[in-house]
Design a protein around this motif. Structure first.
Motif, PDB file in Angstrom:
ATOM      1  N   LEU A   4      39.636  64.926   4.398  1.00 45.96           N
ATOM      2  CA  LEU A   4      40.212  64.204   5.525  1.00 45.96           C
ATOM      3  C   LEU A   4      39.796  64.939   6.788  1.00 45.96           C
ATOM      4  O   LEU A   4      39.967  66.151   6.886  1.00 45.96           O
ATOM      5  CB  LEU A   4      41.739  64.196   5.464  1.00 45.96           C
ATOM      6  N   ALA A   6      40.433  64.701  10.837  1.00 46.79           N
ATOM      7  CA  ALA A   6      41.060  64.120  12.012  1.00 46.79           C
ATOM      8  C   ALA A   6      40.303  64.661  13.217  1.00 46.79           C
ATOM      9  O   ALA A   6      40.104  65.869  13.333  1.00 46.79           O
ATOM     10  CB  ALA A   6      42.535  64.512  12.086  1.00 46.79           C
ATOM     11  N   ASN A  36      39.939  54.911   7.044  1.00 45.92           N
ATOM     12  CA  ASN A  36      40.177  55.557   8.332  1.00 45.92           C
ATOM     13  C   ASN A  36      41.437  55.015   8.968  1.00 45.92           C
ATOM     14  O   ASN A  36      41.939  53.961   8.586  1.00 45.92           O
ATOM     15  CB  ASN A  36      38.974  55.378   9.259  1.00 45.92           C
ATOM     16  N   THR A  43      41.558  60.060  15.414  1.00 46.53           N
ATOM     17  CA  THR A  43      41.056  59.155  14.388  1.00 46.53           C
ATOM     18  C   THR A  43      40.840  60.014  13.152  1.00 46.53           C
ATOM     19  O   THR A  43      40.262  61.096  13.233  1.00 46.53           O
ATOM     20  CB  THR A  43      39.738  58.485  14.826  1.00 46.53           C
ATOM     21  N   THR A  44      41.321  59.530  12.009  1.00 49.01           N
ATOM     22  CA  THR A  44      41.163  60.257  10.759  1.00 49.01           C
ATOM     23  C   THR A  44      40.279  59.440   9.838  1.00 49.01           C
ATOM     24  O   THR A  44      40.455  58.236   9.695  1.00 49.01           O
ATOM     25  CB  THR A  44      42.527  60.513  10.083  1.00 49.01           C
ATOM     26  N   GLU A  46      38.404  59.515   5.838  1.00 46.78           N
ATOM     27  CA  GLU A  46      38.450  60.136   4.519  1.00 46.78           C
ATOM     28  C   GLU A  46      37.134  59.884   3.795  1.00 46.78           C
ATOM     29  O   GLU A  46      36.679  58.746   3.697  1.00 46.78           O
ATOM     30  CB  GLU A  46      39.601  59.564   3.686  1.00 46.78           C
ATOM     31  N   LEU A  87      44.536  59.744   2.563  1.00 41.27           N
ATOM     32  CA  LEU A  87      44.872  59.161   3.862  1.00 41.27           C
ATOM     33  C   LEU A  87      46.189  58.391   3.785  1.00 41.27           C
ATOM     34  O   LEU A  87      47.040  58.501   4.667  1.00 41.27           O
ATOM     35  CB  LEU A  87      43.743  58.241   4.330  1.00 41.27           C
TER      36      LEU A  87
END
Length: 102
Positions: A4, A6, A36, A43-44, A46, A87
């Motif tokens: 992950l 971010a 995401n 914004t994250t 994966e 996520l």
């Protein structure tokens, strides 16, 4: 494995309104096809591997930098073997505890 990432990318020297430039980064992330999520600060994304997820972040930052003379990027990474769907699972775990279901 699950990674992950971010991240927050901030265009500098482009004026006060940066939403349109930040949207360029989010477009890249969404077009990647990776899971995401975007919120007010980060914004994250994966990915299954470090390289896969970092390639998306790099492309997103490059998209902003292409339209801004300078960029600042903050990155936080959670790298964990044997996990998929982190996520959503991490958020679900907190919601579970908030609901008193533990």
């Amino acid at each position: 494995m699950s990674v992950l990432i971010a991240f927050s990318v901030t265009p500098l020297g482009s004026g006060e309104e940066v939403g349109a430039l930040v949207a360029e980064a989010v477009r890249v992330v969404r077009a990647s096809g990776l899971p995401n999520r975007t919120d007010a600060m980060f914004t994250t994304v994966e990915g299954e591997t470090w390289d896969e997820a970092m390639a998306v972040v790099k492309a997103a930052v490059e998209a902003v930098h292409a339209r801004s003379p300078r960029t600042s990027t903050v990155i936080k990474i959670d790298w964990r073997d044997g996990v998929t769907g982190a996520l959503d699972k991490k958020v679900a775990s907190v919601e579970h505890h908030l609901a008193g279901l533990d």
